[in-house]
Design an enzyme around this catalytic site. Structure first.
Site, mmCIF file in Angstrom:
data_model
loop_
_atom_site.group_PDB
_atom_site.id
_atom_site.type_symbol
_atom_site.label_atom_id
_atom_site.label_comp_id
_atom_site.label_asym_id
_atom_site.label_seq_id
_atom_site.Cartn_x
_atom_site.Cartn_y
_atom_site.Cartn_z
ATOM 1 N N ASP A 87 0.830 -1.202 0.000
ATOM 2 C CA ASP A 87 0.000 0.000 0.000
ATOM 3 C C ASP A 87 0.867 1.256 0.000
ATOM 4 O O ASP A 87 0.503 2.279 -0.594
ATOM 5 C CB ASP A 87 -0.918 -0.016 1.224
ATOM 6 N N ASP A 90 2.717 1.593 -3.723
ATOM 7 C CA ASP A 90 1.977 2.116 -4.879
ATOM 8 C C ASP A 90 1.880 3.639 -4.822
ATOM 9 O O ASP A 90 1.886 4.308 -5.854
ATOM 10 C CB ASP A 90 0.593 1.465 -4.993
ATOM 11 N N GLY A 91 1.793 4.204 -3.618
ATOM 12 C CA GLY A 91 1.790 5.661 -3.507
ATOM 13 C C GLY A 91 3.116 6.264 -3.934
ATOM 14 O O GLY A 91 3.157 7.298 -4.624
ATOM 15 N N ARG A 95 3.847 8.822 -7.297
ATOM 16 C CA ARG A 95 4.569 10.103 -7.267
ATOM 17 C C ARG A 95 5.829 10.052 -8.126
ATOM 18 O O ARG A 95 6.150 11.026 -8.814
ATOM 19 C CB ARG A 95 4.926 10.454 -5.814
ATOM 20 N N THR A 101 -3.716 8.914 -10.231
ATOM 21 C CA THR A 101 -4.999 8.948 -10.928
ATOM 22 C C THR A 101 -6.129 8.744 -9.936
ATOM 23 O O THR A 101 -5.936 8.211 -8.839
ATOM 24 C CB THR A 101 -5.075 7.832 -11.997
ATOM 25 N N ASP A 108 -7.040 1.839 -4.442
ATOM 26 C CA ASP A 108 -6.265 1.686 -3.222
ATOM 27 C C ASP A 108 -7.173 1.665 -1.996
ATOM 28 O O ASP A 108 -7.034 0.807 -1.119
ATOM 29 C CB ASP A 108 -5.255 2.830 -3.119
ATOM 30 N N ASP A 112 -8.066 -1.579 0.535
ATOM 31 C CA ASP A 112 -7.859 -1.494 1.987
ATOM 32 C C ASP A 112 -9.112 -1.903 2.751
ATOM 33 O O ASP A 112 -9.060 -2.670 3.712
ATOM 34 C CB ASP A 112 -7.462 -0.075 2.384
#
Length: 304
Positions: A87, A90-91, A95, A101, A108, A112
């Site tokens: 998690d 992917d953030g 960036r 998007t 995401d 969760d």
């Protein structure tokens, strides 16, 4: 001040215009290049962005952890934890590659919510006397995030991220969503607490008293507990990998899970408090929008 004139200007002839440049002197793009650029833009596939691919892998890992949840506690915990750790990755990828998007943000958040809800459903069956608490946590988690997401898209605009919370609306939510370290710690320790409870359902007689019961005593097992059925009742071959894993699970030491639960419990409680704040703030924000809409439509309360 006199300017330098070209030979054609002195002779009164029109100066040639370069067909390859625009009026401002910049080079023109021919039709082929324009067409190529258009095809490149049209071929951009949001679903194949790197952070979204990581999101798909999280779903695969989560499903795999659910498959092993009842009989392979170690394997399940490993897969579930890896899915949660991705998690954060992917953030970072979003960036780094400039691929943030709306679809990725929603994917995401939905991942969760679904993974956490699935684990809480298992815990409610493993600890039936506390099922109402786990059911309440599922409801609070889903309701607060849905209300927050809907309020953000409705009141803040379709392009606004649910993680962009103005400090004037809630400094707690602003700190929670804008500080990556705080967000990671809260989310990671919240999941760690539930994973610790999951492991305790296999190892702690205090939480699962029937772990003390012998299979030969003929005592009824606690409903829903994954550690109680005899391997022969679940597996045709008692020497299969699943049967052996279940046997090892019944002998699992509960010291480490208890330590993990104790360390993460305060953060888990704080995370639920933030969910309550998020739900209340989103409800008020939506209500403010309803009041403004009714005033514009002339439906506001009329005083006598």
């Amino acid at each position: 001040m006199s300017s330098v004139r070209t030979r054609r200007q002195r002779m009164g002839e029109p100066e040639e215009v370069d067909s390859n440049t625009n009026a401002d002197g910049s080079p023109k793009m021919n039709g082929t290049l324009k067409e190529l650029e258009g095809k490149v833009q049209q071929s951009e596939n949001i679903f194949l962005f790197v952070p979204n691919l990581i999101g798909y892998s999280r779903i695969v890992l989560a499903i795999a952890s659910l498959w092993f949840m009842q009989i392979h506690p170690r394997t399940c915990s490993l897969l579930y934890s890896f899915s949660c750790l991705l998690d954060a990755l992917d953030g970072y990828a979003a960036r780094h590659y400039n691929q943030s998007t709306t679809f990725g943000g929603v994917l995401d958040m939905v991942t969760d919510r679904c993974t956490t809800a699935s684990l809480l459903v298992f815990l409610s069956s493993a600890f039936p006397r506390w099922a109402i608490i786990f059911q309440g946590l599922i409801s609070l988690d889903l309701a607060s995030h849905y209300m927050h997401m809907y309020a953000t898209l409705t009141m803040g605009g379709s392009g606004q991220s649910h993680k962009k919370v103005d400090s004037s609306r809630s400094w707690i939510l602003h700190l929670y969503y804008t500080n990556r370290t705080v967000l990671f710690i809260f989310c990671a320790l919240n999941e760690l607490f539930f994973i610790a409870l999951y492991l305790l359902s296999f190892s702690s007689p205090l939480l699962s008293p029937s772990l003390l019961a012998s299979q030969t005593e003929g005592l009824s097992a606690q409903p829903g507990s994954p550690a109680h059925p005899a391997p022969s009742a679940v597996f045709v071959n008692p020497w299969s990998a699943g049967a052996l894993e279940m046997a090892r699970a019944n002998k699992m030491d509960s010291t480490v899970p208890w330590i993990l639960a104790a360390v993460s419990a305060p953060i888990m409680a704080a995370k639920q408090f933030i969910n309550v704040i998020q739900l209340v703030k989103a409800s008020r924000w939506l209500a403010e929008g309803d009041v403004a809409t009714r005033r514009r439509q002339g439906l506001g309360k009329k005083r006598a």
